[in-house]
Scaffold this motif. Structure first.
Motif, PDB file in Angstrom:
ATOM      1  N   ALA A 134      46.282  34.180  46.490  1.00 44.69           N
ATOM      2  CA  ALA A 134      47.367  34.475  46.355  1.00 44.69           C
ATOM      3  C   ALA A 134      48.296  33.887  45.268  1.00 44.69           C
ATOM      4  CB  ALA A 134      48.179  34.261  47.755  1.00 44.69           C
ATOM      5  N   THR A 135      47.835  32.674  45.019  1.00 39.71           N
ATOM      6  CA  THR A 135      48.428  31.759  43.954  1.00 39.71           C
ATOM      7  C   THR A 135      48.274  32.509  42.477  1.00 39.71           C
ATOM      8  OG1 THR A 135      48.295  29.749  45.089  1.00 39.71           O
ATOM      9  CG2 THR A 135      48.788  29.597  42.570  1.00 39.71           C
ATOM     10  N   TRP A 136      47.050  33.005  42.439  1.00 39.98           N
ATOM     11  CA  TRP A 136      46.633  33.483  41.059  1.00 39.98           C
ATOM     12  C   TRP A 136      47.487  34.976  41.065  1.00 39.98           C
ATOM     13  CZ3 TRP A 136      44.629  32.310  36.636  1.00 39.98           C
ATOM     14  CH2 TRP A 136      43.814  31.131  36.784  1.00 39.98           C
ATOM     15  N   LYS A 137      47.670  35.469  41.776  1.00 43.02           N
ATOM     16  CA  LYS A 137      48.173  36.902  41.870  1.00 43.02           C
ATOM     17  C   LYS A 137      49.815  36.800  41.437  1.00 43.02           C
ATOM     18  CE  LYS A 137      45.980  39.777  45.471  1.00 43.02           C
ATOM     19  NZ  LYS A 137      45.730  40.980  44.530  1.00 43.02           N
ATOM     20  N   ARG A 138      50.244  35.497  41.872  1.00 42.03           N
ATOM     21  CA  ARG A 138      51.817  35.279  41.430  1.00 42.03           C
ATOM     22  C   ARG A 138      51.900  34.772  39.907  1.00 42.03           C
ATOM     23  NH1 ARG A 138      51.954  32.345  46.521  1.00 42.03           N
ATOM     24  NH2 ARG A 138      51.613  30.143  45.450  1.00 42.03           N
ATOM     25  N   TYR A 139      50.716  34.238  39.338  1.00 39.52           N
ATOM     26  CA  TYR A 139      50.821  33.987  38.039  1.00 39.52           C
ATOM     27  C   TYR A 139      50.037  34.749  37.195  1.00 39.52           C
ATOM     28  CZ  TYR A 139      52.640  29.473  39.810  1.00 39.52           C
ATOM     29  OH  TYR A 139      53.498  28.564  40.261  1.00 39.52           O
ATOM     30  N   GLN A 140      49.545  36.091  37.847  1.00 35.30           N
ATOM     31  CA  GLN A 140      48.776  36.743  36.788  1.00 35.30           C
ATOM     32  C   GLN A 140      49.390  37.536  35.548  1.00 35.30           C
ATOM     33  OE1 GLN A 140      47.155  40.122  38.853  1.00 35.30           O
ATOM     34  NE2 GLN A 140      46.022  40.924  37.217  1.00 35.30           N
ATOM     35  N   ALA A 141      50.889  38.104  35.828  1.00 37.32           N
ATOM     36  CA  ALA A 141      51.495  38.488  34.831  1.00 37.32           C
ATOM     37  C   ALA A 141      51.805  37.452  33.638  1.00 37.32           C
ATOM     38  CB  ALA A 141      52.953  39.016  35.643  1.00 37.32           C
ATOM     39  N   LEU A 142      52.108  36.494  34.006  1.00 35.71           N
ATOM     40  CA  LEU A 142      52.281  35.279  32.939  1.00 35.71           C
ATOM     41  C   LEU A 142      51.262  35.005  32.256  1.00 35.71           C
ATOM     42  CD1 LEU A 142      54.028  33.383  31.589  1.00 35.71           C
ATOM     43  CD2 LEU A 142      53.444  31.692  33.390  1.00 35.71           C
ATOM     44  N   ALA A 178      42.088  35.575  34.879  1.00 37.34           N
ATOM     45  CA  ALA A 178      43.139  35.788  35.514  1.00 37.34           C
ATOM     46  C   ALA A 178      43.026  37.059  36.718  1.00 37.34           C
ATOM     47  CB  ALA A 178      44.626  35.711  34.725  1.00 37.34           C
ATOM     48  N   TRP A 179      42.580  38.020  35.959  1.00 39.60           N
ATOM     49  CA  TRP A 179      42.244  39.463  36.522  1.00 39.60           C
ATOM     50  C   TRP A 179      41.235  39.213  37.848  1.00 39.60           C
ATOM     51  CZ3 TRP A 179      37.845  42.582  37.370  1.00 39.60           C
ATOM     52  CH2 TRP A 179      38.252  43.680  37.967  1.00 39.60           C
ATOM     53  N   SER A 180      40.074  38.582  37.358  1.00 41.58           N
ATOM     54  CA  SER A 180      39.083  38.325  38.353  1.00 41.58           C
ATOM     55  C   SER A 180      39.275  37.330  39.349  1.00 41.58           C
ATOM     56  CB  SER A 180      37.732  37.520  37.515  1.00 41.58           C
ATOM     57  OG  SER A 180      36.702  37.500  38.344  1.00 41.58           O
ATOM     58  N   ALA A 181      40.101  36.347  39.088  1.00 43.79           N
ATOM     59  CA  ALA A 181      40.640  35.308  40.168  1.00 43.79           C
ATOM     60  C   ALA A 181      41.679  36.041  41.201  1.00 43.79           C
ATOM     61  CB  ALA A 181      41.327  34.131  39.754  1.00 43.79           C
ATOM     62  N   SER A 182      42.470  36.867  40.681  1.00 40.55           N
ATOM     63  CA  SER A 182      43.778  37.657  41.442  1.00 40.55           C
ATOM     64  C   SER A 182      43.227  38.879  42.152  1.00 40.55           C
ATOM     65  CB  SER A 182      44.882  37.914  40.654  1.00 40.55           C
ATOM     66  OG  SER A 182      44.664  38.856  39.511  1.00 40.55           O
ATOM     67  N   GLU A 183      42.448  39.610  41.531  1.00 41.74           N
ATOM     68  CA  GLU A 183      41.992  40.886  42.202  1.00 41.74           C
ATOM     69  C   GLU A 183      40.547  40.690  43.101  1.00 41.74           C
ATOM     70  OE1 GLU A 183      43.726  43.511  42.041  1.00 41.74           O
ATOM     71  OE2 GLU A 183      45.383  42.595  40.964  1.00 41.74           O
ATOM     72  N   SER A 184      39.564  40.055  42.449  1.00 42.57           N
ATOM     73  CA  SER A 184      38.523  39.834  43.365  1.00 42.57           C
ATOM     74  C   SER A 184      38.175  38.650  44.213  1.00 42.57           C
ATOM     75  CB  SER A 184      37.236  40.088  42.327  1.00 42.57           C
ATOM     76  OG  SER A 184      37.216  39.141  41.362  1.00 42.57           O
TER      77      SER A 184
END
Length: 329
Positions: A235-243, A211-217
């Motif tokens: 952007a979608t991964w950033k929304r679901y990263q916390a979950l 999740a971190w790799s998908a949302s940050e990089s």
């Protein structure tokens, strides 16, 4: 301290009666001796105290690569395989019977009949398990420390970071095993439960890294390298990263605690190499700079990794102690 010494000896006597402690300690020492058996000759290196010789123009006695190669074996195999998995499994098997056997009918009665509170007795028994794990890890690290001095001529005290870090990682799992052991009085149930929790911690780490790799990089790791995501997908991964990170943040950080060795253990040479640099050079064939090391391994501070894991452990230990004080013996 007299009471603690008596309880420690009693726990050791229990494990010695089943030969568990000495068998697992012997296996750890054997692994250290195998590392010690790797040496260097004028034309290459040898394994098994000279039993098998391999010619290699770069890795030989006196060459700069000899120390790098020897240290790489420690970082790639002994840390990532032995200390991270095998040694912890051996320690868990060693300590698994301590609480279930102690809570067998009549076993705890003789101890509780003496002037000692149940909470103190529980704490002493809990620390005994940690000491057994610490002893096995320390004995192994002493052999590795001496092996590096003998084979490559350097003292490397940073190796002993493995003792507190591996013991810490073991303690997270030990807390779960103690709680289940007290609840069920079953060695097998305690072992199976702790393996499930350990696997859950590993899976939570994998999901968190993904999740971190998908949302940050904006990149998804694949076997062939990495797959770039579109802006909308990122952007979608950033929304679901916390979950996606929630299980990882809730569970103890077993993998990251061991990965701290990649930051603390270092190799002295023409310049100082971190263990991550040595590992990358060994796997890829080229040296890596600190900035090239996988960022996912270093994005959490040691204080947060250890602190959040200890919060989990303290909660489980408090529950286990409460169960222990309420059980009938």
């Amino acid at each position: 301290m007299t009471q603690f010494g008596a309880i420690f000896v009693d726990s050791l006597r229990l494990l010695r009666g089943r030969s568990l402690f000495w068998i697992t300690l012997g296996i750890s020492l054997f692994a250290g001796l195998m590392y010690l058996s790797i040496g260097f000759t004028a034309t290459g290196y040898s394994v098994g105290f000279g039993l098998v010789a391999v010619d290699h123009p770069a890795i030989r006695a006196g060459s700069p690569m000899a120390g790098m190669f020897y240290f790489a074996i420690f970082s790639v195999f002994l840390v990532n395989v032995w200390l991270s998995w095998v040694a912890v499994v051996l320690a868990l098997i060693t300590c698994a019977p301590i609480f279930p056997e102690f809570m067998a009918e009549g076993a705890a009665g003789s101890v509780l009949s003496k002037p000692i509170s149940r909470w103190r007795l529980f704490a002493y028994k809990y620390v005994c398990g940690l000491l057994f794990a610490l002893i096995q890890t320390a004995a192994f690290c002493v052999l590795v420390f001496l092996a590096m001095r003998w084979r490559v001529g350097s003292w490397n005290p940073t190796i002993f970071w493995a003792v507190p870090l591996i013991t810490l990682m073991f303690s997270y799992l030990w807390a779960v095993m103690v709680a289940v052991g007290i609840k069920t009085r079953s060695v097998m149930a305690a072992l199976l439960s702790v393996m499930v929790v350990w696997m859950s911690c590993w899976m939570a780490k994998v999901v968190d890294d993904f999740a971190w790799s998908a949302s940050e990089s904006g990149e998804i790791p694949t076997i062939s390298g990495g797959e770039r995501l579109s802006t909308s997908e990122q952007a979608t991964w950033k929304r679901y990263q916390a979950l996606a990170e929630l299980p990882y943040r809730s569970l103890p950080k077993t993998t990251d605690t061991v990965n701290l060795l990649q930051r603390f253990v270092r190799l002295e040479g023409d310049r100082e190499f971190s263990m991550s640099e040595v590992t990358t050079a060994t796997l890829n064939g080229v040296p890596a700079k600190d900035t090239e090391v996988d960022a996912s391994m270093t994005r959490g501070s040691p204080q947060w990794i250890i602190g959040s894991s200890l919060v989990f452990e303290l909660m489980v230990v408090a529950y286990a102690g409460w169960l222990f004080c309420r059980r009938d013996f």
